[in-house]
Design a protein around this motif. Structure first.
Motif, short mmCIF file in Angstrom:
data_model
loop_
_atom_site.label_atom_id
_atom_site.label_comp_id
_atom_site.label_asym_id
_atom_site.label_seq_id
_atom_site.Cartn_x
_atom_site.Cartn_y
_atom_site.Cartn_z
N GLU A 184 0.83 -1.20 0.00
CA GLU A 184 0.00 0.00 0.00
C GLU A 184 0.87 1.26 0.00
N TYR A 188 -5.19 -0.62 -6.51
CA TYR A 188 -5.41 0.35 -5.45
C TYR A 188 -6.11 1.58 -6.02
N THR A 211 -8.93 -0.56 -2.03
CA THR A 211 -8.51 -1.63 -2.92
C THR A 211 -9.70 -2.20 -3.67
N VAL A 218 -6.99 5.56 0.81
CA VAL A 218 -6.55 4.47 -0.05
C VAL A 218 -7.57 3.34 0.05
#
Length: 205
Positions: free
Chosen positions: A140, A169, A160, A158
């Motif tokens: 990440e 991502y 996914t 962030v």
């Protein structure tokens, strides 16, 4: 007197031939020595070192590894599929990565199931044991770094996801001019898949 001159000429010719032969032999020896030293100067990685170079960059299992023309060719099995990687035989640098076979993914992307916290839960705790489909070969932090190289600003969030192209991502970045960019980063190769710009909502009420 004439016989002495003839003998002298023969001796001179013989010495010239010998000198030429010795010179050629010396040149061949020098050339061979240079080639040997040149080959020794390029030290190839061992199979173990090449395998470690792959696993340092990508998470998974190295299924095969072979040396071809000074390059290592590896097959890497990950949660997303089987990949072929080519490495520099001397430095271990990854030269290319190609998807050979994609792992069959469920038709519905992984979502909280009965074994996880209920959808209505107020806490947002991470699952203690992520499923294999959540495994990624780009961390990440690395995805955030790559996204900020593409769009300058401050990190907002962030997330996914997984689609037919594999895991990715979604990095949300707030820029200095008040806009928000969503950068999609491939979780396998780290390449930028897309950049979407969102104008901030203005509340006139």
């Amino acid at each position: 007197m004439n016989q002495k001159r003839v003998n002298t000429k023969r001796v001179n010719k013989s010495l010239i031939y010998k000198a030429v032969i010795i010179t050629v032999a010396l040149l061949l020896l020098v050339f061979a020595a240079l080639r040997i030293s040149g080959n020794q100067s390029v030290q190839l990685l061992s199979r173990e070192q090449a395998e470690q170079a792959v696993l340092k960059e990508y998470a998974g299992n190295v299924e095969s590894l072979k040396l071809q023309s000074g390059k290592y060719v590896a097959e890497l099995e990950t949660a997303q599929g089987l990949y072929e990687l080519k490495l520099d035989g001397a430095t271990g640098e990854i030269l290319s990565i190609v998807l050979l076979k994609r792992t069959a993914e469920p038709s519905v992307p992984p979502t909280p199931s009965a074994s996880q916290a209920p959808a209505g839960g107020t806490t947002d705790t991470p699952s203690p044991a992520p499923s294999p489909s959540a495994q990624r070969v780009v961390s990440e932090d690395e995805a955030v770094r790559l996204a900020l190289q593409e769009v300058a600003g401050k990190l907002d969030d962030v997330d996914t996801g997984i689609n037919e192209s594999g895991a990715f991502y979604l990095v949300e970045i707030n820029t200095s001019d008040g806009r928000e960019a969503v950068v999609q980063v491939n979780a396998i190769s780290g390449s930028i898949m897309s950049v979407t710009w969102e104008e901030p909502d203005v509340d006139n009420s």
